[in-house]
Every structure is written in structure tokens, then in C-alpha cells.
Design a protein around this motif. Structure first.
Motif, mmCIF file in Angstrom:
data_model
loop_
_atom_site.group_PDB
_atom_site.id
_atom_site.type_symbol
_atom_site.label_atom_id
_atom_site.label_comp_id
_atom_site.label_asym_id
_atom_site.label_seq_id
_atom_site.Cartn_x
_atom_site.Cartn_y
_atom_site.Cartn_z
ATOM 1 N N ALA A 135 -30.979 -12.521 -41.709
ATOM 2 C CA ALA A 135 -31.021 -12.998 -43.139
ATOM 3 C C ALA A 135 -32.439 -12.191 -43.871
ATOM 4 C CB ALA A 135 -31.335 -14.348 -43.138
ATOM 5 N N MET A 136 -33.581 -12.214 -42.761
ATOM 6 C CA MET A 136 -34.712 -11.421 -43.284
ATOM 7 C C MET A 136 -34.414 -9.846 -43.538
ATOM 8 S SD MET A 136 -38.178 -10.916 -41.312
ATOM 9 C CE MET A 136 -37.459 -10.046 -39.968
ATOM 10 N N TRP A 137 -33.636 -9.403 -42.781
ATOM 11 C CA TRP A 137 -33.127 -7.950 -43.111
ATOM 12 C C TRP A 137 -32.506 -7.791 -44.348
ATOM 13 C CZ3 TRP A 137 -28.637 -5.327 -44.056
ATOM 14 C CH2 TRP A 137 -28.724 -3.885 -44.075
ATOM 15 N N ASN A 138 -31.570 -8.848 -44.557
ATOM 16 C CA ASN A 138 -30.892 -8.536 -46.184
ATOM 17 C C ASN A 138 -31.823 -8.709 -47.223
ATOM 18 O OD1 ASN A 138 -28.135 -8.842 -44.565
ATOM 19 N ND2 ASN A 138 -28.226 -11.021 -44.779
ATOM 20 N N MET A 139 -32.666 -9.866 -47.263
ATOM 21 C CA MET A 139 -33.733 -9.796 -48.392
ATOM 22 C C MET A 139 -34.743 -8.386 -48.315
ATOM 23 S SD MET A 139 -33.400 -12.341 -50.238
ATOM 24 C CE MET A 139 -35.120 -12.468 -50.939
ATOM 25 N N THR A 140 -35.034 -8.083 -47.147
ATOM 26 C CA THR A 140 -35.751 -6.877 -47.520
ATOM 27 C C THR A 140 -35.179 -5.739 -47.757
ATOM 28 O OG1 THR A 140 -37.013 -7.752 -45.063
ATOM 29 C CG2 THR A 140 -37.148 -5.443 -45.545
ATOM 30 N N ARG A 141 -33.784 -5.382 -47.405
ATOM 31 C CA ARG A 141 -33.265 -4.403 -47.967
ATOM 32 C C ARG A 141 -33.074 -4.799 -49.535
ATOM 33 N NH1 ARG A 141 -28.008 -4.282 -49.644
ATOM 34 N NH2 ARG A 141 -26.878 -2.324 -49.561
ATOM 35 N N ALA A 142 -32.658 -5.943 -49.889
ATOM 36 C CA ALA A 142 -32.596 -6.221 -51.357
ATOM 37 C C ALA A 142 -33.992 -6.018 -52.238
ATOM 38 C CB ALA A 142 -31.993 -7.403 -51.550
ATOM 39 N N LEU A 143 -34.885 -6.260 -51.675
ATOM 40 C CA LEU A 143 -36.122 -6.164 -52.305
ATOM 41 C C LEU A 143 -36.575 -4.619 -52.272
ATOM 42 C CD1 LEU A 143 -38.039 -9.254 -50.685
ATOM 43 C CD2 LEU A 143 -37.727 -8.687 -53.577
ATOM 44 N N LEU A 144 -36.180 -3.897 -51.287
ATOM 45 C CA LEU A 144 -36.337 -2.319 -51.326
ATOM 46 C C LEU A 144 -35.445 -1.766 -52.432
ATOM 47 C CD1 LEU A 144 -36.330 -1.050 -47.405
ATOM 48 C CD2 LEU A 144 -38.213 -1.151 -48.985
ATOM 49 N N LEU A 145 -34.206 -2.331 -52.525
ATOM 50 C CA LEU A 145 -33.676 -1.564 -53.423
ATOM 51 C C LEU A 145 -34.053 -1.915 -54.694
ATOM 52 C CD1 LEU A 145 -29.834 -2.398 -52.011
ATOM 53 C CD2 LEU A 145 -30.972 -0.081 -52.228
ATOM 54 N N ASP A 146 -34.688 -2.971 -55.056
ATOM 55 C CA ASP A 146 -35.295 -3.357 -56.337
ATOM 56 C C ASP A 146 -36.853 -2.835 -56.443
ATOM 57 O OD1 ASP A 146 -33.139 -4.803 -57.165
ATOM 58 O OD2 ASP A 146 -34.035 -6.717 -56.498
ATOM 59 N N GLY A 147 -37.235 -1.842 -55.673
ATOM 60 C CA GLY A 147 -38.355 -1.117 -55.636
ATOM 61 C C GLY A 147 -39.513 -1.686 -54.975
ATOM 62 N N PHE A 148 -39.345 -2.665 -53.954
ATOM 63 C CA PHE A 148 -40.606 -3.159 -53.236
ATOM 64 C C PHE A 148 -40.387 -2.409 -51.856
ATOM 65 C CE2 PHE A 148 -40.131 -6.718 -56.244
ATOM 66 C CZ PHE A 148 -41.295 -6.806 -56.652
ATOM 67 N N GLY A 149 -41.257 -1.212 -51.988
ATOM 68 C CA GLY A 149 -41.343 -0.590 -50.588
ATOM 69 C C GLY A 149 -40.264 0.404 -50.436
ATOM 70 N N ALA A 150 -39.542 0.897 -51.628
ATOM 71 C CA ALA A 150 -38.270 1.894 -51.484
ATOM 72 C C ALA A 150 -38.598 2.989 -50.367
ATOM 73 C CB ALA A 150 -37.819 2.158 -52.552
ATOM 74 N N ASP A 151 -39.821 3.583 -50.469
ATOM 75 C CA ASP A 151 -40.191 4.646 -49.316
ATOM 76 C C ASP A 151 -40.014 4.303 -47.814
ATOM 77 O OD1 ASP A 151 -42.341 2.977 -50.145
ATOM 78 O OD2 ASP A 151 -43.585 4.696 -49.451
ATOM 79 N N LEU A 152 -39.883 2.977 -47.963
ATOM 80 C CA LEU A 152 -39.823 2.496 -46.161
ATOM 81 C C LEU A 152 -38.587 2.111 -45.680
ATOM 82 C CD1 LEU A 152 -43.073 0.255 -46.659
ATOM 83 C CD2 LEU A 152 -42.911 2.682 -45.486
ATOM 84 N N PHE A 153 -37.557 2.813 -46.370
ATOM 85 C CA PHE A 153 -36.102 2.396 -45.867
ATOM 86 C C PHE A 153 -35.887 2.847 -44.481
ATOM 87 C CE2 PHE A 153 -31.625 1.725 -46.550
ATOM 88 C CZ PHE A 153 -31.611 0.693 -47.515
ATOM 89 N N ASP A 154 -36.595 3.417 -43.930
ATOM 90 C CA ASP A 154 -36.144 4.014 -42.616
ATOM 91 C C ASP A 154 -36.327 2.596 -41.869
ATOM 92 O OD1 ASP A 154 -38.835 4.243 -43.189
ATOM 93 O OD2 ASP A 154 -39.183 5.345 -41.142
ATOM 94 N N ILE A 155 -37.343 1.767 -42.133
ATOM 95 C CA ILE A 155 -37.839 0.689 -41.387
ATOM 96 C C ILE A 155 -36.548 -0.361 -41.112
ATOM 97 C CG2 ILE A 155 -39.250 -1.626 -41.379
ATOM 98 C CD1 ILE A 155 -41.483 0.195 -42.192
ATOM 99 N N VAL A 156 -35.837 -0.389 -42.542
ATOM 100 C CA VAL A 156 -34.600 -1.102 -42.589
ATOM 101 C C VAL A 156 -33.493 -0.827 -41.768
ATOM 102 C CG1 VAL A 156 -33.072 -2.162 -44.124
ATOM 103 C CG2 VAL A 156 -35.316 -2.211 -44.630
ATOM 104 N N LEU A 157 -33.295 0.574 -41.731
ATOM 105 C CA LEU A 157 -32.164 1.389 -41.124
ATOM 106 C C LEU A 157 -32.571 1.169 -39.554
ATOM 107 C CD1 LEU A 157 -31.735 4.602 -43.079
ATOM 108 C CD2 LEU A 157 -30.404 2.485 -43.163
ATOM 109 N N THR A 158 -33.606 1.281 -39.050
ATOM 110 C CA THR A 158 -33.864 0.925 -37.791
ATOM 111 C C THR A 158 -33.939 -0.300 -37.123
ATOM 112 O OG1 THR A 158 -35.552 2.807 -37.815
ATOM 113 C CG2 THR A 158 -35.935 1.611 -35.803
ATOM 114 N N ALA A 159 -34.145 -1.145 -38.144
ATOM 115 C CA ALA A 159 -34.232 -2.731 -37.682
ATOM 116 C C ALA A 159 -32.632 -2.984 -37.743
ATOM 117 C CB ALA A 159 -35.138 -3.527 -38.728
ATOM 118 N N ASP A 160 -31.799 -2.594 -38.511
ATOM 119 C CA ASP A 160 -30.437 -2.856 -38.584
ATOM 120 C C ASP A 160 -29.719 -2.418 -37.430
ATOM 121 O OD1 ASP A 160 -27.738 -3.487 -39.668
ATOM 122 O OD2 ASP A 160 -27.467 -1.230 -39.905
#
Length: 130
Positions: free
Chosen positions: A36-61
Motif C-alpha cells: 500500500a505504501m508502494w502504491n501511494m509512493t508511486r502515485a505521488l511520484l506520478l504527481d511530481g513528488f520525487g519523479a526523478d526517484l522512480f528507480d526506488i519504486v521500481l526496485t521496491a516493486d
């Protein structure tokens, strides 16, 4: 509920789940909290909150999926060192997002996750075989 109370409960659930993963005591619920945290982190990234850190989300996935799939064989949620590192990075990113986001930002991200979840876009933690 006051938004600050909700955010505090979310942080507590996330940190609690991570503590249990690190200690080797995690359950499906803990992994679900991290997903659930991953889902929200991803959604916030898509909304511009740390979009340059998407590799963190992919690795955590990858870590969440690997841990969940392995649990079907081992009947436990014991993470590897790299998985713990990936999930810790996700937790740090999500905490930073929570610090920076407004309630409106969080509501928007939550609405996105609900739409995408309803559309079947999110990974479901497999149920343990009985």
C-alpha cells in the motif's frame, strides 16, 4: 479524523511493517502495508513528488514481488539484504513525500490508487496456501 492523525497512523503502519520485515517476523498483512505504501509512493511520484526517484519504486516493486512469491514456497516473509535495502529506500522516500505533500495532494494520490486498484493495475499479494 484529523489529517495529521491519519498520516501519523500511516507512518506507524509503514514503519511497523518494515520493523517486522527486518526482524524476520513479517506477515502477509505487513507485506500488504508495504505494498500500500508502494502504491501511494508511486502515485505521488506520478504527481511530481520525487519523479526523478522512480528507480526506488521500481526496485521496491521487485523486492515486494520477490518476497511475496518466495513466501508461497517458504510460508514466511523473510527478506534478503537487497530487499530490505530496497524497502528502506522506499520508506525514506515515502516519508519525505508525506512531509512535502498537502492533504489535497494526498487525497489526489489516494484517489489515483483507488482508481488503478479497481482497474486491476496493482499487484496483489498472493494468499498463503492452506
Amino acid at each position: 479524523d484529523h489529517p495529521d492523525d491519519t498520516i501519523s497512523r500511516v507512518r506507524l503502519a509503514n514503519h511497523s511493517a518494515m520493523t517486522e520485515v527486518v526482524a524476520g517476523r513479517a506477515t502477509r498483512k505487513h507485506l500488504g502495508d508495504l505494498a500500500a505504501m508502494w502504491n501511494m509512493t508511486r502515485a505521488l511520484l506520478l504527481d511530481g513528488f520525487g519523479a526523478d526517484l522512480f528507480d526506488i519504486v521500481l526496485t521496491a516493486d521487485k523486492a515486494i514481488r520477490s518476497l511475496a512469491e518466495r513466501s508461497l514456497r517458504t510460508r514466511s516473509y523473510v527478506a534478503t539484504g537487497p530487499e530490505i535495502k530496497a524497502l528502506n529506500a522506499l520508506l525514506e522516500l515515502h516519508d519525505a513525500q508525506l512531509d512535502a505533500a498537502t492533504v489535497r495532494d494526498l487525497d489526489k494520490a489516494n484517489a489515483r490508487t483507488e482508481r488503478e486498484f479497481a482497474g486491476g493495475k496493482f499487484y496483489q499479494i498472493p494468499k498463503e496456501k492452506t
